[in-house]
Design a protein around this motif. Sequence first.
Motif, PDB file in Angstrom:
ATOM      1  N   TRP A  99       0.820  -1.214   0.000  1.00 41.12           N
ATOM      2  CA  TRP A  99       0.000   0.000   0.000  1.00 41.12           C
ATOM      3  C   TRP A  99       0.858   1.270   0.000  1.00 41.12           C
ATOM      4  N   ILE A 100       0.521   2.155  -0.921  1.00 43.10           N
ATOM      5  CA  ILE A 100       1.049   3.522  -0.830  1.00 43.10           C
ATOM      6  C   ILE A 100      -0.131   4.450  -0.584  1.00 43.10           C
ATOM      7  N   TYR A 101       0.138   5.553   0.106  1.00 38.83           N
ATOM      8  CA  TYR A 101      -0.884   6.544   0.446  1.00 38.83           C
ATOM      9  C   TYR A 101      -0.473   7.879  -0.154  1.00 38.83           C
ATOM     10  N   TYR A 102      -1.419   8.589  -0.719  1.00 37.81           N
ATOM     11  CA  TYR A 102      -1.094   9.897  -1.284  1.00 37.81           C
ATOM     12  C   TYR A 102      -2.264  10.852  -1.065  1.00 37.81           C
ATOM     13  N   SER A 103      -1.928  12.116  -0.972  1.00 36.77           N
ATOM     14  CA  SER A 103      -2.935  13.160  -0.748  1.00 36.77           C
ATOM     15  C   SER A 103      -3.004  14.050  -1.978  1.00 36.77           C
ATOM     16  N   TYR A 104      -4.152  14.648  -2.193  1.00 34.60           N
ATOM     17  CA  TYR A 104      -4.317  15.543  -3.344  1.00 34.60           C
ATOM     18  C   TYR A 104      -5.561  16.402  -3.143  1.00 34.60           C
ATOM     19  N   SER A 105      -5.612  17.471  -3.876  1.00 29.69           N
ATOM     20  CA  SER A 105      -6.805  18.308  -3.885  1.00 29.69           C
ATOM     21  C   SER A 105      -7.561  18.055  -5.175  1.00 29.69           C
ATOM     22  N   ALA A 106      -8.875  18.093  -5.084  1.00 25.59           N
ATOM     23  CA  ALA A 106      -9.702  17.841  -6.271  1.00 25.59           C
ATOM     24  C   ALA A 106     -11.071  18.470  -6.044  1.00 25.59           C
ATOM     25  N   TYR A 107     -11.787  18.682  -7.133  1.00 25.40           N
ATOM     26  CA  TYR A 107     -13.161  19.174  -7.020  1.00 25.40           C
ATOM     27  C   TYR A 107     -14.036  18.093  -6.403  1.00 25.40           C
ATOM     28  N   ILE A 108     -15.067  18.540  -5.678  1.00 30.76           N
ATOM     29  CA  ILE A 108     -16.001  17.565  -5.115  1.00 30.76           C
ATOM     30  C   ILE A 108     -17.322  17.544  -5.875  1.00 30.76           C
ATOM     31  N   ASP A 109     -17.451  18.480  -6.820  1.00 29.69           N
ATOM     32  CA  ASP A 109     -18.731  18.559  -7.529  1.00 29.69           C
ATOM     33  C   ASP A 109     -18.480  18.658  -9.025  1.00 29.69           C
ATOM     34  N   ASP A 110     -19.457  18.267  -9.819  1.00 33.62           N
ATOM     35  CA  ASP A 110     -19.299  18.325 -11.261  1.00 33.62           C
ATOM     36  C   ASP A 110     -19.224  19.749 -11.782  1.00 33.62           C
ATOM     37  N   GLN A 111     -19.817  20.674 -11.035  1.00 33.02           N
ATOM     38  CA  GLN A 111     -19.787  22.077 -11.451  1.00 33.02           C
ATOM     39  C   GLN A 111     -18.405  22.703 -11.242  1.00 33.02           C
ATOM     40  N   LYS A 112     -17.533  21.954 -10.564  1.00 32.03           N
ATOM     41  CA  LYS A 112     -16.174  22.444 -10.282  1.00 32.03           C
ATOM     42  C   LYS A 112     -16.191  23.779  -9.545  1.00 32.03           C
ATOM     43  N   GLU A 113     -17.033  23.858  -8.542  1.00 28.66           N
ATOM     44  CA  GLU A 113     -17.085  25.067  -7.729  1.00 28.66           C
ATOM     45  C   GLU A 113     -16.317  24.918  -6.430  1.00 28.66           C
ATOM     46  N   LEU A 114     -16.392  23.736  -5.860  1.00 29.88           N
ATOM     47  CA  LEU A 114     -15.780  23.519  -4.552  1.00 29.88           C
ATOM     48  C   LEU A 114     -14.743  22.405  -4.632  1.00 29.88           C
ATOM     49  N   ASN A 115     -13.680  22.592  -3.870  1.00 29.43           N
ATOM     50  CA  ASN A 115     -12.643  21.559  -3.831  1.00 29.43           C
ATOM     51  C   ASN A 115     -12.242  21.304  -2.391  1.00 29.43           C
ATOM     52  N   THR A 116     -11.559  20.181  -2.175  1.00 30.67           N
ATOM     53  CA  THR A 116     -11.065  19.870  -0.832  1.00 30.67           C
ATOM     54  C   THR A 116      -9.920  18.873  -0.930  1.00 30.67           C
ATOM     55  N   LEU A 117      -9.470  18.414   0.236  1.00 33.39           N
ATOM     56  CA  LEU A 117      -8.329  17.507   0.336  1.00 33.39           C
ATOM     57  C   LEU A 117      -8.783  16.049   0.371  1.00 33.39           C
ATOM     58  N   PHE A 118      -8.156  15.216  -0.435  1.00 34.00           N
ATOM     59  CA  PHE A 118      -8.450  13.794  -0.500  1.00 34.00           C
ATOM     60  C   PHE A 118      -7.211  12.984  -0.111  1.00 34.00           C
ATOM     61  N   PHE A 136     -10.145   9.008   2.688  1.00 33.36           N
ATOM     62  CA  PHE A 136     -10.474  10.230   3.432  1.00 33.36           C
ATOM     63  C   PHE A 136     -10.809  11.365   2.474  1.00 33.36           C
ATOM     64  N   ILE A 137     -11.886  12.082   2.806  1.00 29.48           N
ATOM     65  CA  ILE A 137     -12.194  13.348   2.118  1.00 29.48           C
ATOM     66  C   ILE A 137     -12.431  14.390   3.204  1.00 29.48           C
ATOM     67  N   ALA A 138     -11.639  15.457   3.184  1.00 25.62           N
ATOM     68  CA  ALA A 138     -11.752  16.470   4.241  1.00 25.62           C
ATOM     69  C   ALA A 138     -13.082  17.202   4.138  1.00 25.62           C
ATOM     70  N   LYS A 139     -13.767  17.341   5.258  1.00 24.04           N
ATOM     71  CA  LYS A 139     -14.946  18.203   5.332  1.00 24.04           C
ATOM     72  C   LYS A 139     -14.447  19.631   5.475  1.00 24.04           C
ATOM     73  N   ALA A 140     -13.926  20.114   4.379  1.00 22.85           N
ATOM     74  CA  ALA A 140     -13.293  21.435   4.357  1.00 22.85           C
ATOM     75  C   ALA A 140     -13.396  21.950   2.925  1.00 22.85           C
ATOM     76  N   ASN A 141     -14.624  22.026   2.436  1.00 24.06           N
ATOM     77  CA  ASN A 141     -14.848  22.462   1.061  1.00 24.06           C
ATOM     78  C   ASN A 141     -14.534  23.935   0.911  1.00 24.06           C
ATOM     79  N   ARG A 142     -13.873  24.268  -0.162  1.00 21.35           N
ATOM     80  CA  ARG A 142     -13.418  25.648  -0.360  1.00 21.35           C
ATOM     81  C   ARG A 142     -13.553  26.011  -1.831  1.00 21.35           C
ATOM     82  N   LYS A 143     -13.591  27.325  -2.068  1.00 19.04           N
ATOM     83  CA  LYS A 143     -13.648  27.787  -3.456  1.00 19.04           C
ATOM     84  C   LYS A 143     -12.255  27.953  -4.039  1.00 19.04           C
TER      85      LYS A 143
END
Lengths: 369, 369
Positions: A99-118, A136-143
């Motif tokens: 197992w390898i673990y990696y973090s990244y930011s990505a949009y959470i919605d199809d409209q590409k308005e909000l993103n967070t840490l995965f 894990f998906i951070a409950k920290a949605n941001r514009k």
Amino acid sequence: MNKLKLSLISLLFSFLSFNIFGEKQYNLEVFVDGLDHPWSLVELSSGEFLLTELPGNLKLISQDGSSIKEIANVPEVLFRGQGGLSDIVLHPNYKDNGWIYYSYSAYIDDQKELNTLFVDRAKIEDFELVSIENIFIAKANRKAPAHFGAKLFFLEDGTLMITSGDGFDYRESAQFLNNHFGKVLRINDDGSIPSNNPFLNIPGALPEIWSYGIRNPQGIFQDKNGLIYENEHGPRGGDELNILRPGVNYGWPAITHGIDYSGALISPFKEMEGMEQPLYYWTPSIAPSGMTIYEKDLFPEWKDKIMISNLVYKDVRILALNEKKEVIKEEILFKEIGKRIRNIITLSNGELMLITDKKNAQLIKVKKI
Amino acid sequence: MNKLKLSLISLLFSFLSFNIFGEKQYNLEVFVDGLDHPWSLVELSSGEFLLTELPGNLKLISQDGSSIKEIANVPEVLFRGQGGLSDIVLHPNYKDNGWIYYSYSAYIDDQKELNTLFVDRAKIEDFELVSIENIFIAKANRKAPAHFGAKLFFLEDGTLMITSGDGFDYRESAQFLNNHFGKVLRINDDGSIPSNNPFLNIPGALPEIWSYGIRNPQGIFQDKNGLIYENEHGPRGGDELNILRPGVNYGWPAITHGIDYSGALISPFKEMEGMEQPLYYWTPSIAPSGMTIYEKDLFPEWKDKIMISNLVYKDVRILALNEKKEVIKEEILFKEIGKRIRNIITLSNGELMLITDKKNAQLIKVKKI
């Protein structure tokens, strides 16, 4: 053993390691050149390296740096601002389970308005990520794509620490336990919640939270005694080094040793009852990036010291602590590189790997002369 | 003596001086408190101290710091901006002739429109300056009271170095030899011109000039090998440490490693044919203030290192150079004081005196534990 004997042994040790004629004990070698926003690196037991680049590239680098192969099937990431493919670590039993673990930011919605840490885990087969699991998906949605933290570290108990920044625009949220802004988080290797996390019994508190009141944590490391060190960017000044303890409030933004970029005060308070003071801080800012604690023997003069790379002064700070965990010495290293240093990693043979920042960046190996 | 023997002796020496258990080797003692913009200090052979304060105060401080007496008859100074009563040094034969030298800024006209840098010498009798002689007035008239330099240092050959800043608004003048903006100057103890100054035969060049292309030099010190070190404030970044050589152009403002406060480029060039590169520089700025080279034995770990106090980070930088005069180590000291440090002076017994800045300032003695 009496103190004198101990002194003489330590003395001999420092004699072996420290060049009293004042010459450098290391060489800097450009190990890989021409990288695109490299961010983190992990060494495999084969001697190869896995490197992340913010645009979403995962690269397998050969032992001698001469060959680089792309690992395919990396999830789509949001490469903008401070976002992108970020940290990478190995499972403590990587040799057995892959197992390898990696973090990244990505949009959470199809409209590409909000993103967070995965955070995902996956295995590599035939130069491809397989068995990908999002854990894990951070409950920290941001514009805006800012202040993700995004550092990962496996503790000795097998749990995974995740640093999660305040999103820049959401700093007040760092004081509330109902979100993941401005927190350090702790989960099990499969994403489940460790049974001894501090806020499990607090109504409304998110169970992943380990400590809070944090700004943009860019370094995390557990030393051999089990202490967890974290560094973070202050606003304008007030960059901090903390020792993280479960449930503790580190005060951001209610207390800070920095000021806002506008020059405005964020808080009139530098300390407050129930909020932890930093172990050490830098005002004005140095913009700390990666952190390692040097626990190898190749460079005895750095043994057990904290090494923190930084972006503003383009060097590495090496901090010596006494037994009371007070910083008694700060030394500046690797300034001759003259480039923003994004990360610093101790290699298994005791050498160090430095990662420079942005475009056309380098891996630089610190080797013994 | 062979290298190994030398190593073992040095080793023993470092054993005696360096606490391997990581404790501090010094104590900080507030020696005098409640000072008003103190700027420089000199130790008399009696163990007393003469202290300058920018508003125009010259103070005689007793050996133990308990008694302070004003020295009367100080010339009227311009205490505004960075101006005021500045540096103070003793004549090399002070014991025999009693001459003290001090620098200050003052108006040059009755209309109080223009000011510049002055250097006087005088003697002290009955707590009063007597036999006052003005020995130098900088041809660097300015409207705003900024960037005077104003540091003094007697070289081993008995000549006096004077640092003269670029006046902030007159930076281009630092490249021209017909004025004293942005220069380091060298005169005899009576103000006359040494016969071996570098520009004596250049038509139109002022004969006091030793080196040029300098911004706001705040530290000057000659080491025991005769090398003259100078530090200066860069614009925004580009603070420099230089080794001064006669006739050399240090490049300001044609070349710089800093940028303007506005963010605008001052010069697109960091280097240019015929202009000297700094020995070392800080970008962003640390705002270096005083400088000493530690040549005593009380703190062997600092032996022969350059110590530079600074205003932005409120600490002292200690620089170790190798034989090629490359900086191989930068260490940060005295950060625990938490105050802008205006000056650092080595005392005859090997202790150090730090001067904090502005109002309600302190003299802080660095003593051996």
